[in-house]
Design an enzyme around this catalytic site. Sequence first.
Site: not given
Length: 391
Positions: A78, A80, A103, A112, A192, A212, A224, A235, A325
């Site tokens: 963690h 800390e 924690c 911690c 379109a 992502r 889509t 990427r 979409g």
Amino acid sequence: MRNGASDLPRPPGHGDPRPRERPLVTLPEEDLRWLDHATLLGRRGWGRVHPNPMVGCVLVRDGRVLAEGWHREFGGPHAELGALERSIEDPAGATAYVSLEPCRHQGKTPACTDALIHAGIGRVVYSVADPNKQAAGGGAALRAVRTAVSGPVWPASVGRRENPVFFHRQASGRPFVAAKLALSLDGRIAEAPGLRTTVTGPEALREAHRLRAGFEAVMIGSVTARVDDPRLTVREGGVTPRVPPTRIVLDTKASLSEAGAIFRETEGRVIVFVGESADRAKVARLEKAGAEVRQVRQGPHGLDLSAVLDAASARGIHSILCEGGGRLTGSFLAAGLVDRLYLFQSPRVLGSGGVPAFPGPLAEGFWTEWRAAFDPERLGEDVLTVYEREG
Ligand code: AOF
Ligand code: ZN
């Protein structure tokens, strides 16, 4: 000091770390600034620590930094512990600023709270209470051994904004859903129907990839998938996700082409959700192409989205980024299933023949409860704003 994290991975759209809320306790500005610093350090864990929280810690004595730490890797030390290990001198008597209550439990790593006490830390200032009942109580435990404690300094809303997936998970079993939208000035997402359109510029694209990296799954609809033919991998953006996000396609009729880019790329498993009435031969083809195909309940307008989320949750997925979409995003919004919106806005004009971002009807007053979570961020010509529902 304010922004030591600038060249490292950080969550897209997270602006100024200073909350707008009022602090719960009165503290000098200096303390609040060090807490901001801890928050910025924590953001370096983007893409590596989820579904656990991004947490940062800075050890300070007389206005001097002794050490910086942050949670670097899910299951790893963690924030800390990282700071205590790196201290340039004995931290006894120093102040530890942490962006989450330390924690109290022995989890994957030692507690911690114990480590801070053992190191003789003189004062602990923490930003928000830990909503995880198993780990909470560090503040009280520190006070019990007479360590000076200031915290929680900020209300839970601040923690929720900084670590929405982690907070959501303590309160709900359904996956956290964020929607990403790239919108033209005239409110369109494509030039379109059926035309792959680049709405935003290269800087926004980098941020979208970085985005992502912080989700367990990325999701699109079958239209889509056909029109944009995306790979849905990470990427760009300078962050390698600890686990490549699962790629989800909602495809009621199992109509996806197995020649699609999503199947050529092997990074991140592919799950295709289809309806109960999907053709068996088509399902078999998708499975042969490498997808895991799951049948879910159908509603009047395609797949039952709650059933999709339940099924995703059963596959161990806690967070999903919906990349369109427009119809799919609109359906999730209308069903009240979107927790956060990443809105990339471009100054381009796509014209009246373009595809509107929100085609379906949303309830009267739908948008009135949405608020910008952070200050908008400029990305080249475009602007990213993170929106959340209030409450
Ligand atoms: C983190 N990073 O820096 C802090 C956390 O499973 P474990 O042992 O890693 O414990 C995770 C819990 O610890 C987490 O749910 C949160 O309540 C608390 N604090 N977690 O991942 C950190 N300080
Ligand atoms: Zn801890």
